[in-house]
Design a protein around this motif. Structure first.
Motif, PDB file in Angstrom:
ATOM      1  N   PHE A  61       0.837  -1.203   0.000  1.00  0.00           N
ATOM      2  CA  PHE A  61       0.000   0.000   0.000  1.00  0.00           C
ATOM      3  C   PHE A  61       0.874   1.256   0.000  1.00  0.00           C
ATOM      4  O   PHE A  61       0.594   2.222  -0.718  1.00  0.00           O
ATOM      5  N   TYR A  62       1.927   1.226   0.805  1.00  0.00           N
ATOM      6  CA  TYR A  62       2.804   2.396   0.905  1.00  0.00           C
ATOM      7  C   TYR A  62       3.588   2.609  -0.389  1.00  0.00           C
ATOM      8  O   TYR A  62       3.686   3.735  -0.898  1.00  0.00           O
ATOM      9  N   TYR A  63       4.138   1.523  -0.941  1.00  0.00           N
ATOM     10  CA  TYR A  63       4.927   1.650  -2.166  1.00  0.00           C
ATOM     11  C   TYR A  63       4.078   2.151  -3.336  1.00  0.00           C
ATOM     12  O   TYR A  63       4.606   2.769  -4.262  1.00  0.00           O
ATOM     13  N   SER A  64       2.780   1.863  -3.309  1.00  0.00           N
ATOM     14  CA  SER A  64       1.915   2.300  -4.413  1.00  0.00           C
ATOM     15  C   SER A  64       1.776   3.813  -4.476  1.00  0.00           C
ATOM     16  O   SER A  64       1.312   4.340  -5.487  1.00  0.00           O
ATOM     17  N   THR A  65       2.163   4.507  -3.423  1.00  0.00           N
ATOM     18  CA  THR A  65       2.106   5.974  -3.409  1.00  0.00           C
ATOM     19  C   THR A  65       3.454   6.597  -3.749  1.00  0.00           C
ATOM     20  O   THR A  65       3.625   7.808  -3.596  1.00  0.00           O
ATOM     21  N   LEU A  66       4.407   5.772  -4.211  1.00  0.00           N
ATOM     22  CA  LEU A  66       5.750   6.263  -4.513  1.00  0.00           C
ATOM     23  C   LEU A  66       6.069   6.068  -5.990  1.00  0.00           C
ATOM     24  O   LEU A  66       5.568   5.147  -6.640  1.00  0.00           O
ATOM     25  N   GLN A  67       6.906   6.936  -6.504  1.00  0.00           N
ATOM     26  CA  GLN A  67       7.529   6.709  -7.800  1.00  0.00           C
ATOM     27  C   GLN A  67       8.916   6.149  -7.518  1.00  0.00           C
ATOM     28  O   GLN A  67       9.867   6.877  -7.218  1.00  0.00           O
ATOM     29  N   TRP A  68       9.012   4.813  -7.611  1.00  0.00           N
ATOM     30  CA  TRP A  68      10.230   4.141  -7.180  1.00  0.00           C
ATOM     31  C   TRP A  68      10.524   2.979  -8.110  1.00  0.00           C
ATOM     32  O   TRP A  68       9.658   2.163  -8.403  1.00  0.00           O
ATOM     33  N   ASN A  69      11.753   2.906  -8.556  1.00  0.00           N
ATOM     34  CA  ASN A  69      12.219   1.809  -9.372  1.00  0.00           C
ATOM     35  C   ASN A  69      13.052   0.864  -8.518  1.00  0.00           C
ATOM     36  O   ASN A  69      13.836   1.311  -7.669  1.00  0.00           O
ATOM     37  N   ILE A  70      12.910  -0.423  -8.751  1.00  0.00           N
ATOM     38  CA  ILE A  70      13.669  -1.403  -7.983  1.00  0.00           C
ATOM     39  C   ILE A  70      15.163  -1.172  -8.191  1.00  0.00           C
ATOM     40  O   ILE A  70      15.637  -1.047  -9.322  1.00  0.00           O
ATOM     41  N   GLY A  71      15.901  -1.121  -7.105  1.00  0.00           N
ATOM     42  CA  GLY A  71      17.330  -0.881  -7.160  1.00  0.00           C
ATOM     43  C   GLY A  71      17.711   0.567  -6.959  1.00  0.00           C
ATOM     44  O   GLY A  71      18.885   0.868  -6.709  1.00  0.00           O
ATOM     45  N   SER A  72      16.735   1.458  -7.060  1.00  0.00           N
ATOM     46  CA  SER A  72      17.019   2.873  -6.872  1.00  0.00           C
ATOM     47  C   SER A  72      17.052   3.199  -5.378  1.00  0.00           C
ATOM     48  O   SER A  72      16.239   2.702  -4.601  1.00  0.00           O
ATOM     49  N   ALA A  73      17.980   4.061  -4.990  1.00  0.00           N
ATOM     50  CA  ALA A  73      18.105   4.432  -3.581  1.00  0.00           C
ATOM     51  C   ALA A  73      17.123   5.510  -3.178  1.00  0.00           C
ATOM     52  O   ALA A  73      16.931   5.760  -1.980  1.00  0.00           O
ATOM     53  N   ALA A  74      16.492   6.165  -4.138  1.00  0.00           N
ATOM     54  CA  ALA A  74      15.576   7.271  -3.852  1.00  0.00           C
ATOM     55  C   ALA A  74      14.179   6.941  -4.366  1.00  0.00           C
ATOM     56  O   ALA A  74      14.008   6.255  -5.377  1.00  0.00           O
ATOM     57  N   ALA A  75      13.195   7.418  -3.640  1.00  0.00           N
ATOM     58  CA  ALA A  75      11.790   7.247  -4.023  1.00  0.00           C
ATOM     59  C   ALA A  75      11.053   8.557  -3.766  1.00  0.00           C
ATOM     60  O   ALA A  75      11.268   9.189  -2.728  1.00  0.00           O
ATOM     61  N   MET A  76      10.196   8.933  -4.707  1.00  0.00           N
ATOM     62  CA  MET A  76       9.504  10.210  -4.588  1.00  0.00           C
ATOM     63  C   MET A  76       8.011   9.964  -4.355  1.00  0.00           C
ATOM     64  O   MET A  76       7.374   9.244  -5.133  1.00  0.00           O
ATOM     65  N   PRO A  77       7.427  10.529  -3.292  1.00  0.00           N
ATOM     66  CA  PRO A  77       5.990  10.371  -3.070  1.00  0.00           C
ATOM     67  C   PRO A  77       5.190  11.036  -4.190  1.00  0.00           C
ATOM     68  O   PRO A  77       5.460  12.178  -4.576  1.00  0.00           O
ATOM     69  N   VAL A  78       4.216  10.308  -4.726  1.00  0.00           N
ATOM     70  CA  VAL A  78       3.387  10.846  -5.818  1.00  0.00           C
ATOM     71  C   VAL A  78       1.901  10.719  -5.504  1.00  0.00           C
ATOM     72  O   VAL A  78       1.064  10.953  -6.373  1.00  0.00           O
ATOM     73  N   GLY A  79       1.542  10.310  -4.293  1.00  0.00           N
ATOM     74  CA  GLY A  79       0.133  10.196  -3.932  1.00  0.00           C
ATOM     75  C   GLY A  79      -0.567   9.109  -4.719  1.00  0.00           C
ATOM     76  O   GLY A  79      -0.128   7.951  -4.762  1.00  0.00           O
ATOM     77  N   LEU A  80      -1.642   9.467  -5.395  1.00  0.00           N
ATOM     78  CA  LEU A  80      -2.445   8.509  -6.159  1.00  0.00           C
ATOM     79  C   LEU A  80      -2.109   8.520  -7.648  1.00  0.00           C
ATOM     80  O   LEU A  80      -2.885   8.011  -8.460  1.00  0.00           O
ATOM     81  N   ALA A  81      -0.965   9.062  -8.005  1.00  0.00           N
ATOM     82  CA  ALA A  81      -0.617   9.191  -9.422  1.00  0.00           C
ATOM     83  C   ALA A  81      -0.501   7.833 -10.109  1.00  0.00           C
ATOM     84  O   ALA A  81      -0.883   7.689 -11.279  1.00  0.00           O
ATOM     85  N   ASN A  82       0.026   6.821  -9.412  1.00  0.00           N
ATOM     86  CA  ASN A  82       0.149   5.490 -10.017  1.00  0.00           C
ATOM     87  C   ASN A  82      -1.219   4.893 -10.332  1.00  0.00           C
ATOM     88  O   ASN A  82      -1.384   4.224 -11.359  1.00  0.00           O
ATOM     89  N   TYR A  83      -2.185   5.138  -9.466  1.00  0.00           N
ATOM     90  CA  TYR A  83      -3.545   4.645  -9.717  1.00  0.00           C
ATOM     91  C   TYR A  83      -4.169   5.361 -10.902  1.00  0.00           C
ATOM     92  O   TYR A  83      -4.829   4.741 -11.738  1.00  0.00           O
ATOM     93  N   VAL A  84      -3.945   6.676 -10.994  1.00  0.00           N
ATOM     94  CA  VAL A  84      -4.467   7.446 -12.124  1.00  0.00           C
ATOM     95  C   VAL A  84      -3.840   6.956 -13.428  1.00  0.00           C
ATOM     96  O   VAL A  84      -4.522   6.804 -14.452  1.00  0.00           O
ATOM     97  N   ASP A  85      -2.533   6.678 -13.393  1.00  0.00           N
ATOM     98  CA  ASP A  85      -1.851   6.187 -14.592  1.00  0.00           C
ATOM     99  C   ASP A  85      -2.437   4.856 -15.048  1.00  0.00           C
ATOM    100  O   ASP A  85      -2.591   4.622 -16.257  1.00  0.00           O
ATOM    101  N   TRP A  86      -2.742   3.969 -14.094  1.00  0.00           N
ATOM    102  CA  TRP A  86      -3.283   2.663 -14.485  1.00  0.00           C
ATOM    103  C   TRP A  86      -4.674   2.795 -15.095  1.00  0.00           C
ATOM    104  O   TRP A  86      -4.957   2.170 -16.127  1.00  0.00           O
ATOM    105  N   PHE A  87      -5.520   3.572 -14.494  1.00  0.00           N
ATOM    106  CA  PHE A  87      -6.890   3.712 -15.002  1.00  0.00           C
ATOM    107  C   PHE A  87      -6.948   4.483 -16.313  1.00  0.00           C
ATOM    108  O   PHE A  87      -7.914   4.342 -17.070  1.00  0.00           O
ATOM    109  N   THR A  88      -5.945   5.278 -16.611  1.00  0.00           N
ATOM    110  CA  THR A  88      -5.928   6.041 -17.864  1.00  0.00           C
ATOM    111  C   THR A  88      -5.026   5.410 -18.923  1.00  0.00           C
ATOM    112  O   THR A  88      -4.950   5.918 -20.047  1.00  0.00           O
TER     113      THR A  88
END
Length: 311
Positions: free
Chosen positions: A54-81
């Motif tokens: 649930f927490y990771y779904s609110t992040l823009q994060w790539n596996i192996g990357s040391a940094a992750a940026m909070p994006v809220g519900l943007a990943n859900y919006v991207d999937w539905f669109t």
């Protein structure tokens, strides 16, 4: 003034109360002793990863990357669109309906057959159930040879009756039905086994009474046997639906989601986005959506269907 006898009486009266107060603590300790290890495993390997997803779904994060940026519900919006979402949802729906519905019908038919007095019935039951315990990857690789358009037995049988063999590997529609057929072959034995156990629990007196009243075999099955199988049918509907929506191994072994995403279900999309493209945040969002679908479907089944199948 209280005498020694009164004091002893009061002590005797309060002793059972004290023992009753201690019993819940002993029960809790006994519960934790036996259930504690299982609860700990569930917390560590089920609920903790679920909350992390649930927490990771609110992040823009790539596996192996040391940094992750909070994006809220943007990943859900991207999937539905996403233009590919309707296709993925449609493949998931067709695969689930075909495997659950087909598995229930074929499994019940096999159970009715195996419940009859036949020669070699024990061997037949073993043969039907055996594919269920096999590895999904091994089954998928084996059936790739069966569906081979040049050398497979399926192509040979179809050509023998004058029917052109579909291009199972390159046609998205044919590939989806190929995966459905293999999934049914592997898992229908589970449904047949559960239905067989339920059929053997049906009271023989009811069947004999129906026969004495002149009811045909079809009428007896429709009005007596099938209603009594209601709780079993409900149980199988829940378990096979959850299993079908989470199917991965056969698709991975046979088609890897192709061709042209023709066999990409939501479960397989989670794997693709998370471990092939490395979009862990987006993959977690898809996993959360699938979890919500499973939760809603299970709630509807338990809330509105369960009470209609018990007598």
């Amino acid at each position: 003034m209280a005498t020694a006898i009164d004091v002893r009486r009061r002590a005797a009266d309060t002793a059972p109360t004290l023992r009753r107060r201690r019993k819940p603590w002993k029960s809790w300790l006994l519960f934790l002793l036996f259930a504690g290890p299982n609860l700990a495993l569930l917390l560590v390997f089920t609920y903790k990863p679920l909350l992390q997803s649930f927490y990771y779904s609110t992040l823009q994060w790539n596996i192996g990357s040391a940094a992750a940026m909070p994006v809220g519900l943007a990943n859900y919006v991207d999937w539905f669109t996403d233009p590919s979402t309707p296709r993925v949802a449609g493949v998931t729906l067709v695969f689930t309906v075909a495997t659950v519905g087909g598995g229930m019908v074929i499994g019940l038919a096999l159970a009715l057959l195996l419940n009859r007095k036949l020669a070699g019935r024990g061997l037949a039951r073993t043969v039907v159930v055996a594919p269920y315990v096999l590895s999904g990857v091994a089954v998928g690789l084996l059936w790739l040879f069966v569906f081979d358009p040049n050398f497979g037995i399926t192509s040979a049988l179809l050509n023998a009756v004058g029917i052109a063999s579909p291009d199972w590997y390159n046609d998205p529609g044919a590939a989806l039905w190929m995966v459905i057929i293999v999934y049914l072959w592997k898992n229908v034995g589970y449904v047949a086994l559960i239905y067989l156990a339920a059929l053997q629990a049906v009271s023989r007196d009811l069947l004999d009474a129906a026969s004495l009243d002149g009811a045909s075999a079809a009428r007896t099955f429709k009005d007596i046997v099938l209603p009594l199988l209601g709780p079993t049918t409900f149980f199988l509907a829940v378990t096979t639906l959850l299993s079908s929506l989470q199917s991965f191994d056969i698709i991975r072994a046979m088609t890897q989601g192709g061709p042209l995403e023709g066999t990409t279900t939501m479960m397989y999309q989670i794997y693709q986005e998370g471990f092939q493209t490395g979009r862990a945040g987006y993959s977690s969002a898809v996993a959360t959506i699938l979890f919500a679908v499973l939760l809603i479907v299970t709630f509807v089944q338990m809330r509105y269907i369960q009470k209609k199948v018990h007598y």
